[in-house]
Design a protein around this motif. Structure first.
Motif, PDB file in Angstrom:
ATOM      1  N   MET A 212      37.791  32.079  40.704  1.00  0.00           N
ATOM      2  CA  MET A 212      38.821  31.605  39.807  1.00  0.00           C
ATOM      3  C   MET A 212      39.147  30.156  40.179  1.00  0.00           C
ATOM      4  SD  MET A 212      42.662  33.194  39.270  1.00  0.00           S
ATOM      5  CE  MET A 212      41.981  34.765  38.825  1.00  0.00           C
TER       6      MET A 212
ATOM      7  N   GLN B 282      43.100  28.124  36.428  1.00  0.00           N
ATOM      8  CA  GLN B 282      43.203  29.517  36.010  1.00  0.00           C
ATOM      9  C   GLN B 282      44.235  30.257  36.856  1.00  0.00           C
ATOM     10  OE1 GLN B 282      39.067  30.467  36.617  1.00  0.00           O
ATOM     11  NE2 GLN B 282      38.669  30.540  34.401  1.00  0.00           N
ATOM     12  N   TRP B 283      44.171  30.034  38.174  1.00  0.00           N
ATOM     13  CA  TRP B 283      45.087  30.716  39.086  1.00  0.00           C
ATOM     14  C   TRP B 283      46.534  30.321  38.786  1.00  0.00           C
ATOM     15  CZ3 TRP B 283      48.898  30.528  42.644  1.00  0.00           C
ATOM     16  CH2 TRP B 283      49.034  31.588  43.513  1.00  0.00           C
TER      17      TRP B 283
ATOM     18  N   GLN C 219      47.814  31.796  35.417  1.00  0.00           N
ATOM     19  CA  GLN C 219      48.169  33.211  35.532  1.00  0.00           C
ATOM     20  C   GLN C 219      49.454  33.384  36.340  1.00  0.00           C
ATOM     21  OE1 GLN C 219      44.996  35.799  36.806  1.00  0.00           O
ATOM     22  NE2 GLN C 219      43.533  34.825  35.421  1.00  0.00           N
TER      23      GLN C 219
END
Length: 71
Positions: free
Chosen positions: A1, A5-6, A9
Motif C-alpha cells: 500500500m 492510499q494508507w 484510508q
C-alpha cells in the motif's frame, strides 16, 4: 500500500472527527512516513510497519518524546 492510499484510508476511518483533528492526525502519520523514507525505507514497508489504517485510527496518537536535554 502506498503512503497516499494508507493516509486516505486512515482519514476515512476518522470521518466522525472534525476536519482539523483528521488533518492533524494525518500530518502525524505523514511525518512518520517521511522520516522512515528519509532513512531509506520503501513506503510500502512503512505502511506495513504501521499496520492497517483501521487499527491506527483506533490508537491514540503518542505525544512527541522528550529528549533528556529537554525541559
Amino acid at each position: 500500500m502506498t503512503e497516499n492510499q494508507w493516509i486516505g484510508q486512515f482519514k476515512r476511518q476518522l470521518s466522525p472527527l472534525p476536519a482539523k483533528e483528521r488533518e492533524q492526525a494525518a500530518a502525524y502519520y505523514r511525518e512518520l512516513f517521511a522520516d522512515r523514507k528519509e532513512a531509506g525505507a520503501e513506503e510500502e514497508a512503512v505502511a506495513a510497519e504501521l499496520g492497517s489504517p483501521q487499527e491506527a485510527a483506533q490508537r491514540p496518537l503518542r505525544p512527541p518524546e522528550r529528549s533528556a536535554a529537554c525541559c
